[in-house]
Design an enzyme around this catalytic site. Sequence first.
Site, PDB file in Angstrom:
ATOM      1  N   ASN A 216       0.839  -1.191   0.000  1.00 31.22           N
ATOM      2  CA  ASN A 216       0.000   0.000   0.000  1.00 31.22           C
ATOM      3  C   ASN A 216       0.867   1.231   0.000  1.00 31.22           C
ATOM      4  O   ASN A 216       2.007   1.188   0.448  1.00 31.22           O
ATOM      5  CB  ASN A 216      -0.822   0.038   1.299  1.00 31.22           C
ATOM      6  CG  ASN A 216      -2.149  -0.648   1.142  1.00 31.22           C
ATOM      7  OD1 ASN A 216      -2.595  -0.915   0.041  1.00 31.22           O
ATOM      8  ND2 ASN A 216      -2.782  -0.913   2.253  1.00 31.22           N
ATOM      9  N   PHE A 330      -7.485   5.300  11.851  1.00 38.18           N
ATOM     10  CA  PHE A 330      -7.370   6.312  10.799  1.00 38.18           C
ATOM     11  C   PHE A 330      -8.246   5.887   9.636  1.00 38.18           C
ATOM     12  O   PHE A 330      -8.481   4.692   9.436  1.00 38.18           O
ATOM     13  CB  PHE A 330      -5.905   6.448  10.338  1.00 38.18           C
ATOM     14  CG  PHE A 330      -5.150   7.443  11.174  1.00 38.18           C
ATOM     15  CD1 PHE A 330      -4.832   7.152  12.491  1.00 38.18           C
ATOM     16  CD2 PHE A 330      -4.777   8.680  10.653  1.00 38.18           C
ATOM     17  CE1 PHE A 330      -4.158   8.074  13.278  1.00 38.18           C
ATOM     18  CE2 PHE A 330      -4.101   9.608  11.423  1.00 38.18           C
ATOM     19  CZ  PHE A 330      -3.791   9.313  12.737  1.00 38.18           C
ATOM     20  N   LYS A 348     -16.004  -0.796  13.874  1.00 42.12           N
ATOM     21  CA  LYS A 348     -14.788  -1.343  14.503  1.00 42.12           C
ATOM     22  C   LYS A 348     -14.780  -1.130  16.012  1.00 42.12           C
ATOM     23  O   LYS A 348     -13.810  -1.449  16.677  1.00 42.12           O
ATOM     24  CB  LYS A 348     -13.546  -0.703  13.865  1.00 42.12           C
ATOM     25  CG  LYS A 348     -13.432  -0.965  12.365  1.00 42.12           C
ATOM     26  CD  LYS A 348     -12.021  -0.749  11.841  1.00 42.12           C
ATOM     27  CE  LYS A 348     -11.978  -0.926  10.329  1.00 42.12           C
ATOM     28  NZ  LYS A 348     -10.638  -1.118   9.789  1.00 42.12           N
TER      29      LYS A 348
HETATM   30  O1  C5P Z   1     -11.170  -0.466   7.049  1.00 45.08           O
HETATM   31  P1  C5P Z   1     -10.068   0.509   6.767  1.00 45.08           P
HETATM   32  O2  C5P Z   1      -8.839  -0.126   6.172  1.00 45.08           O
HETATM   33  O3  C5P Z   1     -10.479   1.710   5.973  1.00 45.08           O
HETATM   34  O4  C5P Z   1      -9.681   1.055   8.225  1.00 45.08           O
HETATM   35  C1  C5P Z   1      -8.586   1.854   8.449  1.00 45.08           C
HETATM   36  C2  C5P Z   1      -8.155   1.728   9.885  1.00 45.08           C
HETATM   37  O5  C5P Z   1      -8.115   0.356  10.286  1.00 45.08           O
HETATM   38  C3  C5P Z   1      -6.767   2.248  10.077  1.00 45.08           C
HETATM   39  O6  C5P Z   1      -6.671   2.712  11.405  1.00 45.08           O
HETATM   40  C4  C5P Z   1      -5.906   1.002   9.855  1.00 45.08           C
HETATM   41  O7  C5P Z   1      -4.656   1.096  10.471  1.00 45.08           O
HETATM   42  C5  C5P Z   1      -6.767  -0.084  10.480  1.00 45.08           C
HETATM   43  N1  C5P Z   1      -6.650  -1.388   9.821  1.00 45.08           N
HETATM   44  C6  C5P Z   1      -6.099  -2.454  10.485  1.00 45.08           C
HETATM   45  N2  C5P Z   1      -6.020  -3.689   9.885  1.00 45.08           N
HETATM   46  C7  C5P Z   1      -6.479  -3.873   8.642  1.00 45.08           C
HETATM   47  C8  C5P Z   1      -7.041  -2.800   7.944  1.00 45.08           C
HETATM   48  C9  C5P Z   1      -7.109  -1.570   8.551  1.00 45.08           C
HETATM   49  O8  C5P Z   1      -5.651  -2.288  11.637  1.00 45.08           O
HETATM   50  N3  C5P Z   1      -6.395  -5.060   8.081  1.00 45.08           N
END
Ligand code: C5P
Length: 407
Positions: A216, A330, A348
Amino acid sequence: MASGAELTGRRVVLVVTGGIAAYKSAELTRLLVKQGAEVQVVMTEGAKAFITPLTFQALSGKPVRDSLLDPAAEMGMGHIELARWGEVILVAPATADVIAKVSAGLADDLFSTIALARRCPLVLAPAMNQAMWSNPVTQANVSRLQKLDSQIHIWGPDDGDQACGDIGPGRMLEPQVICDQMVAFLAEDKPLHGKRVVITAGPTRERIDPVRFISNDSSGKMGYALAQAFVNCGAEVVLVSGPVNINTPAGVELHGVESAAEMLESATQAVAEGCDIFVATAAVADYRPASAAEQKVKKSADAMTIELVKNPDILSEVAALEHPPFCVGFAAETQKVVEYAQQKLSRKKLKMVIANDVSRSDIGFNSDHNAVTIVTHDKVEPVPKLNKQDLAEDLVKHIIADYEKTL
Ligand code: C5P
């Protein structure tokens, strides 16, 4: 009077300058160490005429630093690092000469260089003859310093009998008083003292084969800036980071990881060891190849298909624990930024989502600046465009304010 080990682990640079009160600094060192502080003594040349470095070495357990040009000392902790190591620089006694030097911004010896390079508070405990203290030049220097820099504090002086036989203001505060003030000062300055913060940062890499991966867009800058800001507030910080090109901030415990699976393992382990606030800034890859090839995949076919499986959501897993820490996520969005952030907050089970609009090219990914909106269950608060370190400091203040409401 401070009773227990209230300065445990706090880092104090104690600068001893050349005045008769220097003998009291030995007792001050003993008291600070007794409170658990790590004390690094710096002596000026003048101070050594009054008391020996050996006394301070014995009391602090650390060799005294006295020279800017000592290659052996600089090989260990250089003067700039020393300035950054200290949570506070305490100058006791601070002579008229030393106050004048700081006020003029001179940097011609170890102490004055540290005073100029520091980012932490500087406390001056003046000690001089009463006429020298009352002299308009000294008074002008003191007011100039206080006006110029809110991180400079003047403690004392006391009024009373002086070594020279005069009576009046100019005596250094008693060591016990300085030590007690330091305990109160550091407690106030460090609202997260004794708290543990775990932060995820950077991208993850999901292996296709030994030389290829899916990842990413993420520089990690926001997470690293937050780690620094949390350390500045006195927290113990564990930073679980994917591969980035940033130096680890001083005082941060770094756990380097590559994949989402490794990040999940490292983060949950760090949380299990104790965590008050969890901040997920990592740009975790949502999917990973169902299996990674052990050998490099040779190109032959015109097209290839990689089967992807969903990665675990690290933040959701931490927030779903029986006793979760205060969880902050975030949200990088290109549209409906606040709406999606609110959904994320509920889905979440978070306490706060920091949302940013990544459709804007002047902020966000790989930029040194960011502008965000803080979304909680009862507010939506925009934070204007700032550089990432200032923004991190601002965000940490918001996080602490909301976290303290949950205590
Ligand atoms: O669902 P999304 O990816 O948009 O959510 C973003 C948030 O969730 C961020 O804080 C990111 O660090 C966390 N996240 C995570 N594990 C994932 C995907 C996102 O901790 N697999």
